[in-house]
Motif scaffolding. Sequence first.
Motif, PDB file in Angstrom:
ATOM      1  N   LEU A  46       0.712  -1.100  -0.043  1.00 63.18           N
ATOM      2  CA  LEU A  46       0.072   0.109   0.111  1.00 63.18           C
ATOM      3  C   LEU A  46       0.862   1.237   0.034  1.00 63.18           C
ATOM      4  O   LEU A  46       1.989   1.132   0.446  1.00 63.18           O
ATOM      5  CB  LEU A  46      -0.883   0.054   1.064  1.00 63.18           C
ATOM      6  CG  LEU A  46      -1.803  -1.122   1.460  1.00 63.18           C
ATOM      7  CD1 LEU A  46      -2.705  -1.014   2.620  1.00 63.18           C
ATOM      8  CD2 LEU A  46      -2.677  -1.369   0.226  1.00 63.18           C
ATOM      9  N   SER A  47       0.294   2.254  -0.560  1.00 63.69           N
ATOM     10  CA  SER A  47       0.991   3.535  -0.560  1.00 63.69           C
ATOM     11  C   SER A  47      -0.028   4.826  -0.130  1.00 63.69           C
ATOM     12  O   SER A  47      -1.095   4.692  -0.457  1.00 63.69           O
ATOM     13  CB  SER A  47       1.591   3.871  -2.031  1.00 63.69           C
ATOM     14  OG  SER A  47       2.577   2.991  -2.455  1.00 63.69           O
ATOM     15  N   VAL A  48       0.634   5.620   0.694  1.00 64.17           N
ATOM     16  CA  VAL A  48      -0.482   6.794   1.460  1.00 64.17           C
ATOM     17  C   VAL A  48       0.405   7.879   1.150  1.00 64.17           C
ATOM     18  O   VAL A  48       1.617   7.911   1.520  1.00 64.17           O
ATOM     19  CB  VAL A  48      -0.678   6.333   2.848  1.00 64.17           C
ATOM     20  CG1 VAL A  48      -1.677   7.646   3.448  1.00 64.17           C
ATOM     21  CG2 VAL A  48      -1.369   4.954   3.246  1.00 64.17           C
ATOM     22  N   ASP A  49      -0.418   8.752   1.040  1.00 68.58           N
ATOM     23  CA  ASP A  49       0.482  10.347   0.733  1.00 68.58           C
ATOM     24  C   ASP A  49      -0.902  11.287   0.916  1.00 68.58           C
ATOM     25  O   ASP A  49      -2.180  10.977   0.544  1.00 68.58           O
ATOM     26  CB  ASP A  49       1.192  10.459  -0.328  1.00 68.58           C
ATOM     27  CG  ASP A  49       1.952  11.478  -0.499  1.00 68.58           C
ATOM     28  OD1 ASP A  49       2.334  11.983   0.623  1.00 68.58           O
ATOM     29  OD2 ASP A  49       2.626  12.014  -1.676  1.00 68.58           O
ATOM     30  N   GLY A  50      -0.412  12.432   0.974  1.00 71.35           N
ATOM     31  CA  GLY A  50      -1.252  13.525   1.002  1.00 71.35           C
ATOM     32  C   GLY A  50      -1.176  14.640   0.062  1.00 71.35           C
ATOM     33  O   GLY A  50       0.058  14.568  -0.524  1.00 71.35           O
ATOM     34  N   CYS A  51      -2.212  15.119  -0.462  1.00 70.94           N
ATOM     35  CA  CYS A  51      -2.120  16.258  -1.602  1.00 70.94           C
ATOM     36  C   CYS A  51      -3.157  17.300  -1.162  1.00 70.94           C
ATOM     37  O   CYS A  51      -4.343  17.140  -0.787  1.00 70.94           O
ATOM     38  CB  CYS A  51      -2.766  15.498  -2.843  1.00 70.94           C
ATOM     39  SG  CYS A  51      -2.870  16.654  -4.450  1.00 70.94           S
ATOM     40  N   ILE A  52      -2.571  18.441  -1.443  1.00 68.89           N
ATOM     41  CA  ILE A  52      -3.096  19.777  -0.903  1.00 68.89           C
ATOM     42  C   ILE A  52      -3.723  20.308  -2.252  1.00 68.89           C
ATOM     43  O   ILE A  52      -2.671  20.678  -3.186  1.00 68.89           O
ATOM     44  CB  ILE A  52      -2.195  20.615  -0.262  1.00 68.89           C
ATOM     45  CG1 ILE A  52      -1.846  19.836   1.074  1.00 68.89           C
ATOM     46  CG2 ILE A  52      -2.676  22.065  -0.039  1.00 68.89           C
ATOM     47  CD1 ILE A  52      -0.869  20.858   1.892  1.00 68.89           C
ATOM     48  N   VAL A  53      -4.723  20.891  -2.146  1.00 69.89           N
ATOM     49  CA  VAL A  53      -5.199  21.517  -3.430  1.00 69.89           C
ATOM     50  C   VAL A  53      -6.198  22.765  -2.864  1.00 69.89           C
ATOM     51  O   VAL A  53      -6.277  22.826  -1.532  1.00 69.89           O
ATOM     52  CB  VAL A  53      -6.570  20.642  -4.068  1.00 69.89           C
ATOM     53  CG1 VAL A  53      -5.785  19.471  -4.857  1.00 69.89           C
ATOM     54  CG2 VAL A  53      -7.648  20.399  -3.292  1.00 69.89           C
ATOM     55  N   LYS A  54      -6.448  23.865  -3.825  1.00 71.86           N
ATOM     56  CA  LYS A  54      -7.052  24.989  -3.434  1.00 71.86           C
ATOM     57  C   LYS A  54      -8.454  24.816  -2.994  1.00 71.86           C
ATOM     58  O   LYS A  54      -9.224  23.940  -3.604  1.00 71.86           O
ATOM     59  CB  LYS A  54      -6.954  25.974  -4.512  1.00 71.86           C
ATOM     60  CG  LYS A  54      -5.308  26.558  -4.927  1.00 71.86           C
ATOM     61  CD  LYS A  54      -5.625  27.468  -6.112  1.00 71.86           C
ATOM     62  CE  LYS A  54      -4.052  27.880  -6.512  1.00 71.86           C
ATOM     63  NZ  LYS A  54      -3.204  28.430  -5.502  1.00 71.86           N
TER      64      LYS A  54
END
Length: 277
Positions: free
Chosen positions: A103-111
Amino acid sequence: MPAVPSSIIEPIWDQFVALIPPIIDTHPLGCHRPRIADRIIFDKLIQVLVLGASYIKISDSTCSATTLRTRWDEWITTGIFHTLEQICLEFYDRIIGLELDNLSVDGCIVKAPCGGEVAGRSPVDRGKQGTKRSLMVDGTGIPIGCVVAGANLHDSPLLRPTLDKLGRFGFDLPEAITVHLDAGYDSKKTRSLLEELGCDGVISTKGELLQAGGRWGVERTNSWHNRGFKKLALCTERRARVVEAFIALANAVIIVRRLIRQAWTSYRWDTRPARRP
């Protein structure tokens, strides 16, 4: 030109329409206007998701913006989008197979210019409002869980609720699960959590140069979200349940698209596209 190819949207619609609950007419006289067809509303929502257009701009003589919002809220209340996403995952697992051992987990920030329940000061956009998606994917990049929060929250506290999304698969989980994380998760708290859950961790080390690993899947899926669905790249919704419903619908499109692409070389069916999507 349709927002999503018909070879992908038609099987999604066939399953979606089966999940729509029956309509009970509560009008005392039974003489109100005819109900707008569900397919028209569904196609409009796909356009909103892919093109990022507002409800007002996507409305026309077939459907008003008010009707679109009302039907959208009705479907969200019934949980139809999360059920659709779950069914797509189960079919993919049955036909192709999910790689849940990696599994891979990561965060992504958007406007998030309109603010809302899942918006906060973005650390990468001069303190403007932003939303963070903590996404979990399997070994090939299939999205299997997502948690939304304000952009001001660190990735690490969102790891537990993100990994809890594995509960959607019941007890059909591999005995050994490896979680691939970037340097933002390099802490004792993260390692203690993985040990508590019985998972192995491959975590990039802080302070070192870019380290290659098994995180390519989540990076690619984040790119699919932002480049393929403008509504996710610029989050203008204020309510958390609406944002989560759009993410679930986008995940259903991604899963079906990957399912057709993977099955194209191994299976034949009546509506099989002429070319591999």
